[in-house]
Enzyme design. Sequence first.
Site, short mmCIF file in Angstrom:
data_model
loop_
_atom_site.label_atom_id
_atom_site.label_comp_id
_atom_site.label_asym_id
_atom_site.label_seq_id
_atom_site.Cartn_x
_atom_site.Cartn_y
_atom_site.Cartn_z
N PHE A 200 -23.90 -9.76 -10.12
CA PHE A 200 -22.56 -9.89 -10.71
C PHE A 200 -21.53 -10.49 -9.75
CE2 PHE A 200 -22.95 -5.56 -9.02
CZ PHE A 200 -21.86 -5.50 -8.17
N LYS B 203 -6.06 -5.46 -10.26
CA LYS B 203 -6.80 -6.68 -10.59
C LYS B 203 -6.08 -7.48 -11.69
CE LYS B 203 -11.17 -4.47 -9.33
NZ LYS B 203 -12.51 -4.08 -9.81
N ARG C 106 -8.51 4.68 -14.51
CA ARG C 106 -9.52 4.00 -15.33
C ARG C 106 -9.83 4.77 -16.62
NH1 ARG C 106 -12.91 2.67 -9.99
NH2 ARG C 106 -12.03 0.63 -9.51
N ARG D 159 -9.18 7.44 -4.57
CA ARG D 159 -10.40 7.17 -5.35
C ARG D 159 -10.50 8.12 -6.54
NH1 ARG D 159 -13.57 2.66 -4.73
NH2 ARG D 159 -15.37 3.91 -5.26
N ASN E 35 -12.07 -3.23 -14.94
CA ASN E 35 -11.66 -1.85 -14.61
C ASN E 35 -10.32 -1.77 -13.88
OD1 ASN E 35 -12.41 -2.58 -12.02
ND2 ASN E 35 -14.12 -1.14 -11.89
N HIS F 297 -8.85 -1.78 -7.76
CA HIS F 297 -9.78 -1.58 -6.64
C HIS F 297 -9.13 -0.61 -5.66
CE1 HIS F 297 -12.36 -2.35 -3.16
NE2 HIS F 297 -11.24 -2.35 -2.47
#
EC number: 2.7.4.6
Length: 152
Positions: free
Chosen positions: A60, A12, A105, A88, A115, A118
């Site tokens: 959000f 991100k 993270r 993940r 965070n 993705h």
Amino acid sequence: MAHQERTFIAIKPDGVQRGLVGDIVKRFEQKGFRLVAMKFLRASEDLLKEHYIDLKDRPFYPGLVKYMHSGPVVAMVWEGLNVVKTGRMMLGETNPADSKPGTIRGDFCIQVGRNIIHGSDSVKSAEKEISLWFKPEELVDYKSCAFDWIYE
């Protein structure tokens, strides 16, 4: 040889701005996953709205789309045995406060709204996300020279 699956991973804008791209790519490579596609782009609002369509009714959602559109992202496709589940686990929990040290993270972020990364949450989601972000001809098929050292 066991079934190879693919996952979609996106670094991100906060991960890009903080200079974490190399560290994140390195973790996936060191794990033994194979990079199939990568692009550096500023995602359009339309692409982001489609990507996060499942969250459109959440409060959000508008802020998430705005944040993801605020700067460049690195979109990637990784391939390997159980890459969705393992990827993940490598990312850590969505909320960094719940992420263990050693996860991306857990090591690099503090707040859920920033965070840095993705990752697809299922094989089905991965297929949808990959087709949304990449054309079929952008996925590169090759055999890594390390393949026989990683898989039986």
